[in-house]
Write a protein that holds these residues in place. Sequence first.
Motif, PDB file in Angstrom:
ATOM      1  N   LYS A  78      18.315  -0.869   3.355  1.00  0.00           N
ATOM      2  CA  LYS A  78      17.261  -1.663   2.733  1.00  0.00           C
ATOM      3  C   LYS A  78      16.604  -0.819   1.645  1.00  0.00           C
ATOM      4  CE  LYS A  78      16.129  -4.230   6.964  1.00  0.00           C
ATOM      5  NZ  LYS A  78      15.072  -4.519   7.978  1.00  0.00           N
ATOM      6  N   VAL A  79      16.351  -1.455   0.505  1.00  0.00           N
ATOM      7  CA  VAL A  79      15.683  -0.783  -0.607  1.00  0.00           C
ATOM      8  C   VAL A  79      14.459  -1.600  -0.997  1.00  0.00           C
ATOM      9  CG1 VAL A  79      15.904   0.121  -2.950  1.00  0.00           C
ATOM     10  CG2 VAL A  79      17.894   0.096  -1.439  1.00  0.00           C
ATOM     11  N   TYR A  80      13.325  -0.938  -1.082  1.00  0.00           N
ATOM     12  CA  TYR A  80      12.090  -1.596  -1.504  1.00  0.00           C
ATOM     13  C   TYR A  80      11.723  -1.083  -2.894  1.00  0.00           C
ATOM     14  CZ  TYR A  80      12.069  -2.097   3.558  1.00  0.00           C
ATOM     15  OH  TYR A  80      12.430  -2.345   4.851  1.00  0.00           O
ATOM     16  N   VAL A  81      11.297  -1.997  -3.765  1.00  0.00           N
ATOM     17  CA  VAL A  81      10.999  -1.648  -5.148  1.00  0.00           C
ATOM     18  C   VAL A  81       9.607  -2.146  -5.512  1.00  0.00           C
ATOM     19  CG1 VAL A  81      11.823  -1.699  -7.525  1.00  0.00           C
ATOM     20  CG2 VAL A  81      13.439  -2.077  -5.647  1.00  0.00           C
ATOM     21  N   TYR A  82       8.859  -1.265  -6.165  1.00  0.00           N
ATOM     22  CA  TYR A  82       7.546  -1.678  -6.678  1.00  0.00           C
ATOM     23  C   TYR A  82       7.434  -1.232  -8.124  1.00  0.00           C
ATOM     24  CZ  TYR A  82       2.533  -2.196  -7.340  1.00  0.00           C
ATOM     25  OH  TYR A  82       1.293  -2.571  -7.827  1.00  0.00           O
ATOM     26  N   ASP A  83       7.228  -2.192  -9.008  1.00  0.00           N
ATOM     27  CA  ASP A  83       7.035  -1.942 -10.433  1.00  0.00           C
ATOM     28  C   ASP A  83       5.548  -2.119 -10.725  1.00  0.00           C
ATOM     29  OD1 ASP A  83       6.874  -1.917 -13.178  1.00  0.00           O
ATOM     30  OD2 ASP A  83       8.439  -3.401 -13.521  1.00  0.00           O
ATOM     31  N   SER A  84       4.858  -1.022 -10.951  1.00  0.00           N
ATOM     32  CA  SER A  84       3.402  -1.072 -11.146  1.00  0.00           C
ATOM     33  C   SER A  84       3.002  -1.766 -12.432  1.00  0.00           C
ATOM     34  CB  SER A  84       2.830   0.349 -11.144  1.00  0.00           C
ATOM     35  OG  SER A  84       3.348   1.115 -12.232  1.00  0.00           O
ATOM     36  N   MET A  85       3.974  -2.001 -13.337  1.00  0.00           N
ATOM     37  CA  MET A  85       3.676  -2.652 -14.605  1.00  0.00           C
ATOM     38  C   MET A  85       4.123  -4.113 -14.621  1.00  0.00           C
ATOM     39  SD  MET A  85       4.785   0.486 -17.109  1.00  0.00           S
ATOM     40  CE  MET A  85       4.046  -0.244 -18.567  1.00  0.00           C
ATOM     41  N   ASN A  86       4.672  -4.569 -13.518  1.00  0.00           N
ATOM     42  CA  ASN A  86       5.119  -5.959 -13.425  1.00  0.00           C
ATOM     43  C   ASN A  86       3.918  -6.858 -13.138  1.00  0.00           C
ATOM     44  OD1 ASN A  86       6.212  -8.468 -12.461  1.00  0.00           O
ATOM     45  ND2 ASN A  86       8.158  -7.420 -12.125  1.00  0.00           N
ATOM     46  N   ASP A 116       0.829  -1.211   0.000  1.00  0.00           N
ATOM     47  CA  ASP A 116       0.000   0.000   0.000  1.00  0.00           C
ATOM     48  C   ASP A 116       0.862   1.260   0.000  1.00  0.00           C
ATOM     49  OD1 ASP A 116      -2.255  -1.541  -0.014  1.00  0.00           O
ATOM     50  OD2 ASP A 116      -2.736  -1.259   2.106  1.00  0.00           O
ATOM     51  N   THR A 117       1.964   1.210   0.754  1.00  0.00           N
ATOM     52  CA  THR A 117       2.863   2.360   0.818  1.00  0.00           C
ATOM     53  C   THR A 117       3.485   2.652  -0.538  1.00  0.00           C
ATOM     54  OG1 THR A 117       3.410   1.908   3.134  1.00  0.00           O
ATOM     55  CG2 THR A 117       4.955   3.286   1.899  1.00  0.00           C
ATOM     56  N   LEU A 118       3.979   1.605  -1.188  1.00  0.00           N
ATOM     57  CA  LEU A 118       4.635   1.778  -2.490  1.00  0.00           C
ATOM     58  C   LEU A 118       3.640   2.167  -3.574  1.00  0.00           C
ATOM     59  CD1 LEU A 118       7.756   1.347  -2.871  1.00  0.00           C
ATOM     60  CD2 LEU A 118       6.851   0.285  -0.822  1.00  0.00           C
ATOM     61  N   VAL A 119       2.451   1.597  -3.520  1.00  0.00           N
ATOM     62  CA  VAL A 119       1.419   1.957  -4.506  1.00  0.00           C
ATOM     63  C   VAL A 119       1.074   3.435  -4.377  1.00  0.00           C
ATOM     64  CG1 VAL A 119      -0.992   1.634  -5.165  1.00  0.00           C
ATOM     65  CG2 VAL A 119       0.452  -0.353  -4.713  1.00  0.00           C
ATOM     66  N   ARG A 120       0.968   3.922  -3.134  1.00  0.00           N
ATOM     67  CA  ARG A 120       0.673   5.342  -2.919  1.00  0.00           C
ATOM     68  C   ARG A 120       1.781   6.219  -3.498  1.00  0.00           C
ATOM     69  NH1 ARG A 120       2.257   8.655   1.157  1.00  0.00           N
ATOM     70  NH2 ARG A 120       2.948   6.894   2.457  1.00  0.00           N
ATOM     71  N   LEU A 121       3.032   5.788  -3.349  1.00  0.00           N
ATOM     72  CA  LEU A 121       4.148   6.566  -3.885  1.00  0.00           C
ATOM     73  C   LEU A 121       4.147   6.568  -5.416  1.00  0.00           C
ATOM     74  CD1 LEU A 121       7.018   5.532  -1.435  1.00  0.00           C
ATOM     75  CD2 LEU A 121       5.778   7.707  -1.521  1.00  0.00           C
TER      76      LEU A 121
END
Length: 319
Positions: free
Chosen positions: A158-166, A103-108
């Motif tokens: 620590k690095v968190y990654v979210y690819d909205s097209m993946n 939810d955090t990454l989607v908001r970003l």
Amino acid sequence: MDKTSFFRGIALASVVLALASCAPQAFVIMPEMRTPSKSGLNLAGKSMAVVYLTGDDSRANEFNASMADGFASRLEDDYFGGQQLVGLFKMDSEKGADYSAKDTLVRLVMESGKDVVFLFDLPELGDPQVGDPLKVSGRKVSPDSTHISSVSIPFTTKVYVYDSMNKDDKVLGFNGGKTLSAEVYSDGKPGRDNISVRSSKAIPEIAVKAGSMAANTFLSNWKQDFFQVIYYDGAESAWNRGADKAYSFEWDKAIIEWMSLLGSKNAEKRACAAYNIALGCFMSGMPDLALEWLDRSDKDMPVSLSRELRGKIKEYTGR
């Protein structure tokens, strides 16, 4: 989505392949294509943002800001030809917040307007380890720089990654740690505590280098592939001009020539022109538009190369 190229290091093959017994023909181009990075993510053709957290520790904040900057710059060099197209954002950390949550990454993603978001959590910096001062020899130096002390600073991040097209639609987490080194000059008199404090001035520079190294996991891999451009030998000059521009990888000019052929009364020629435009759009970093042109090509008349190009677009974009 930013218009970014999917290929580099062009090689050409002068092979001419007949598609049918009497007309359209094709020549082969053999570019090197971007493939997924070591992380498993395929970032080609996607817009990106880097977000870093800040907290109460000014030393850690300075480190995180510089590390994120170095990370973003390395991505820009690899994916955008050095253009400053990776968004860089600061975010205050909140006690108890889970920054690995989807939810955090989607908001970003929504707030930044980018396809992919990297989030740098607060780093953990160890105490500087100061070595004995060594006298500088072999060159003339100022009186306040006659000695040099090596300072090592351990850190973890620590690095968190979210690819909205993946298609996997999940957050990936990466942990890293390293001991970075800085050199502090003095007259040989300051104690270790003094040198340790002075080493903090080197934090931005070494953090930028750390960020650049951290980006290695997300940089492009490459492989050579081939694609085919359709033309009609001895036909309208627009086919020849379009083929010449495509051979030189001037895709914007080639597309203009092929667009002029869409009004043909011959369905096969319209389909081939639309196929070429689809190829040009893909090579120009517009895969979504390329798929739309393939749909148009198939509607006029299915071209034998259309399915192959559609499959490669999906392969290289992760669609």
